[in-house]
Design a protein around this motif. Structure first.
Motif, mmCIF file in Angstrom:
data_model
loop_
_atom_site.group_PDB
_atom_site.id
_atom_site.type_symbol
_atom_site.label_atom_id
_atom_site.label_comp_id
_atom_site.label_asym_id
_atom_site.label_seq_id
_atom_site.Cartn_x
_atom_site.Cartn_y
_atom_site.Cartn_z
ATOM 1 N N ALA A 115 26.703 -58.306 7.777
ATOM 2 C CA ALA A 115 26.643 -59.503 6.970
ATOM 3 C C ALA A 115 25.193 -60.386 6.881
ATOM 4 C CB ALA A 115 27.623 -60.204 7.697
ATOM 5 N N ILE A 116 24.199 -59.929 7.916
ATOM 6 C CA ILE A 116 23.025 -60.833 7.527
ATOM 7 C C ILE A 116 22.322 -59.962 6.906
ATOM 8 C CG2 ILE A 116 20.967 -61.571 8.668
ATOM 9 C CD1 ILE A 116 22.618 -61.873 11.443
ATOM 10 N N LYS A 117 22.433 -58.551 6.964
ATOM 11 C CA LYS A 117 21.462 -58.070 5.835
ATOM 12 C C LYS A 117 22.314 -58.130 4.565
ATOM 13 C CE LYS A 117 20.664 -53.809 8.567
ATOM 14 N NZ LYS A 117 20.452 -52.174 8.944
ATOM 15 N N ALA A 118 23.352 -57.826 4.246
ATOM 16 C CA ALA A 118 24.075 -58.406 2.430
ATOM 17 C C ALA A 118 23.260 -59.969 2.252
ATOM 18 C CB ALA A 118 25.347 -58.419 2.814
ATOM 19 N N THR A 119 23.087 -60.547 2.730
ATOM 20 C CA THR A 119 23.042 -61.964 2.696
ATOM 21 C C THR A 119 21.252 -61.540 2.194
ATOM 22 O OG1 THR A 119 23.879 -63.440 3.768
ATOM 23 C CG2 THR A 119 22.425 -64.579 3.592
ATOM 24 N N TYR A 120 20.477 -61.286 3.467
ATOM 25 C CA TYR A 120 18.944 -60.460 2.861
ATOM 26 C C TYR A 120 18.664 -60.270 1.121
ATOM 27 C CZ TYR A 120 14.187 -59.114 3.974
ATOM 28 O OH TYR A 120 12.852 -59.260 3.976
ATOM 29 N N TYR A 121 19.491 -58.597 1.408
ATOM 30 C CA TYR A 121 19.347 -58.250 0.095
ATOM 31 C C TYR A 121 19.836 -58.892 -1.292
ATOM 32 C CZ TYR A 121 19.425 -53.801 2.937
ATOM 33 O OH TYR A 121 18.459 -52.688 4.116
ATOM 34 N N ASN A 122 20.895 -59.752 -1.083
ATOM 35 C CA ASN A 122 21.093 -60.476 -2.348
ATOM 36 C C ASN A 122 20.367 -61.452 -2.306
ATOM 37 O OD1 ASN A 122 23.719 -59.339 -2.822
ATOM 38 N ND2 ASN A 122 25.114 -60.752 -1.551
ATOM 39 N N ALA A 123 19.790 -62.093 -1.513
ATOM 40 C CA ALA A 123 18.658 -63.245 -1.952
ATOM 41 C C ALA A 123 17.892 -62.280 -2.311
ATOM 42 C CB ALA A 123 18.152 -63.487 -0.218
#
Length: 481
Positions: A369-377
Motif C-alpha cells: 500500500a505504501i509503495k503504491a502511494t509512493y509510485y502514484n505520487a
C-alpha cells in the motif's frame, strides 16, 4: 558475566529491533525523476519590445463605459467566479488542517462508571481470596471516576507533516491563480460577447436599409411590368429577394437575444436588455498591443503559475509518500486523578495518575500500500511536469496565433472595405442601367445580394478584429491584476 548478559539481554533485543526497523524503513524504491523544461523562444517576432499590454488593468484596456459596467458587474456576480472563491477558502482550511497535524494534540477527559466483577473469574477469585480487614473492603459494585488531561504528538523527524503542509500551501496558492485565470477568461468572454452584440446591431441596421433599397427596386419593377416592359417572373424574383432579406432580420434578432442572454448569464442575472452604443462600430480601432517577450508569460499568465504551483505540490507529495517508509516516533502522555469515590478524587498524590510513553514504528512486511502511494505520487508529479510544459507551450501558441490574426485581419478589413465601396456604387449603376433597359433585372438582384453580403462580411471582419484584440489581451495574461 553470564548474569550481566542475562540482565541486559532485553536491552539488546530492543536495540536490535530498533536497528532492524530503521534499516527496513529507510529502504525505499528508487524512481526516475523529471524536471520541467521552461525554456521559451526569445521573441514572438523580430521585435525587441519589452513593454507588455498584460500589465494594463482591464479598465485601462477597455475604454467603452458600457463594457466597463458589464465587466464590473460580472466580477461581482458571476457564479463560476464565486464558486472558485469558495475553493480558495477550502484550500485555506486544508492548510490549517495540515498545520495542526504536526502540533501536539491535547485534550481533556472526564468519565464516571461502575464495575461489577463476576466472582467466578480470575479477578473475582483473586478479590474473594484477598485478606482485607473488616470495614476496609472495596465497594461492590466498584465505581470509577476519572478527570485527566492527555496529549499525543508525532515527532516529525522526516519532515513528512511539514511537507504535507507545504503542499497544502502550494495548492492554496494554485487555487488563487485559478481564480485569477477565471477572471481573465470572464473578462474576455464578456468583452467578446459585447463586441459581437455591436456587430449584430450593425448587421441588423444593414438589413433594414437593404430592405428599403430592395422595396424601392420592387416598385420600379412593378411599374415596368404594368408598362409591359417586364414579365411577372421579374416581379416574383424581386419579391422573393425582399422576403428573403426580411426573414434575415429575424435570424439576426434571434442571435442578438441569445448573445444578450449569454452576457446576462456571465453577469449572474436573468435576461434583460444590454445597454450599449452600436454607433460608429465600423470606426472602432483595436488597441495597440505590446506583447513583450515570451518569458513574461511565466509571470503574467495565471494558468502557468497555477501549473507551476501544482507541480511544486506534487513534488512535496512525493517526499511525503517517501517518508512513510521511514520509522515514525509517537509520544503520548497523560496526567489526572482517578478514584472509586468522589471524595478521594482530588487527593494528591494517592489519586494522582500519570503516564508517559513513546513508540517507534516502521513498515516491515507487506508494504504494498505504501509503495503504491509512493509510485502514484511520483506518477502524478511527472504528470504535473508535462502539464506545466504544455501550459507554457499553449500560452505561447495562443499569443502567436492572435498576433498573426490581428495582422491578417487588418489587411483583410482594408480590402473588404474597398469591396463594399465598389459594390455600393454598383447598386446605383445597376439601377440606372436597369431603368434605361441596358441591364437585366438579374444583374440588379445579384448586385444587391453581393453588396449585402460584402457589408455583412465587413462587419464580421470588424467583430473579429475586436475579438482578436480581446483574445490577445487574455493570451498575454491581462485582466486579473
Amino acid at each position: 558475566m553470564s548474569k550481566l548478559i542475562s540482565k541486559y539481554k532485553y536491552v539488546y533485543v530492543i536495540a536490535g529491533c530498533l536497528v532492524l526497523i530503521t534499516y527496513t524503513g529507510c529502504k525505499t524504491p528508487s524512481l526516475v525523476q523529471r524536471e520541467a523544461n521552461t525554456e521559451t523562444p526569445a521573441r514572438y517576432n523580430d521585435s525587441q519590445d519589452t513593454l507588455n499590454t498584460a500589465k494594463l488593468t482591464w479598465k485601462e484596456y477597455f475604454t467603452d463605459p458600457y463594457l466597463d459596467a458589464l465587466i464590473d458587474t460580472a466580477l461581482h456576480n458571476n457564479q463560476e467566479l464565486n464558486i472558485t472563491l469558495q475553493e480558495i477558502e477550502i484550500s485555506r482550511n486544508e492548510i490549517r488542517e495540515k498545520k495542526g497535524e504536526y502540533l501536539p494534540f491535547v485534550g481533556l477527559k472526564g468519565s464516571a462508571g461502575i464495575d461489577k466483577v463476576a466472582r467466578y473469574t480470575n479477578i473475582g477469585a483473586m478479590e474473594s481470596n484477598t485478606d482485607i480487614k473488616p470495614g476496609r473492603e472495596m465497594p461492590e459494585p466498584l465505581p470509577d471516576y476519572l478527570v485527566a488531561a492527555y496529549a499525543t504528538w508525532e515527532a516529525d523527524i522526516w519532515k513528512k507533516l511539514h511537507n504535507a503542509k507545504k503542499a497544502a500551501v502550494s495548492r492554496y496558492l494554485s487555487t488563487v491563480e485559478g481564480r485569477n485565470f477565471v477572471i481573465t477568461n470572464l473578462i474576455a468572454e464578456v468583452a467578446s460577447g459585447y463586441y459581437e452584440l455591436l456587430a449584430l446591431d450593425n448587421q441588423l441596421d444593414i438589413v433594414k436599409k437593404n430592405i428599403e433599397i430592395q422595396s424601392n427596386a420592387l416598385k420600379i419593377v412593378k411599374m415596368q411590368k404594368a408598362a409591359a416592359q417586364l414579365t411577372e417572373l421579374a416581379v416574383r424574383r424581386f419579391e422573393a429577394e425582399v422576403l428573403n432579406t426580411k426573414s434575415l432580420q429575424y435570424t439576426i434578432q434571434q442571435r442578438i437575444t441569445e448573445t444578450e442572454n449569454r452576457i446576462n448569464f456571465l453577469l449572474g442575472r436573468y435576461p434583460q436588455p444590454i445597454q450599449r452604443s452600436s454607433k460608429n462600430f465600423e470606426d472602432l480601432i483595436p488597441e495597440a498591443v505590446h506583447t513583450g517577450i515570451p518569458t513574461q508569460l511565466l509571470a503574467n499568465r495565471p494558468d502557468i503559475k497555477q501549473a507551476e504551483l501544482d507541480l511544486a505540490a506534487a513534488k512535496l507529495d512525493v517526499k511525503v509518500a517517501k517518508a512513510r517508509f521511514y520509522p515514525s516516533l509517537g509520544i503520548s502522555a497523560a496526567i489526572g486523578y482517578q478514584a472509586f469515590d468522589p471524595a478521594y478524587l482530588i487527593k494528591t498524590p494517592k489519586s494522582l495518575l500519570y503516564s508517559l510513553g513513546g513508540d517507534l514504528t516502521a513498515p516491515l512486511i507487506n508494504r504494498n500500500a505504501i509503495k503504491a502511494t509512493y509510485y502514484n505520487a511520483n506518477a502524478k508529479q511527472i504528470q504535473a511536469v508535462y502539464n506545466y510544459e504544455r501550459t507554457i507551450l499553449n500560452a505561447y501558441v495562443e499569443v502567436a496565433n492572435q498576433l498573426a490574426k490581428i495582422n491578417n485581419l487588418e489587411k483583410s478589413y482594408e480590402l473588404k472595405a474597398k469591396q463594399v465601396e465598389a459594390l455600393s456604387q454598383s447598386i446605383g449603376i445597376s439601377n440606372s442601367l436597369f431603368k434605361s433597359a441596358r441591364a437585366d433585372y438579374m444583374e440588379v438582384l445579384l448586385t444587391q445580394r453581393d453588396a449585402l453580403e460584402s457589408k455583412f462580411e465587413l462587419v464580421e471582419t470588424k467583430m473579429q478584429q475586436m475579438s482578436a484584440m480581446v483574445q490577445i489581451y487574455r493570451a498575454l495574461g491581462g485582466g486579473w491584476n
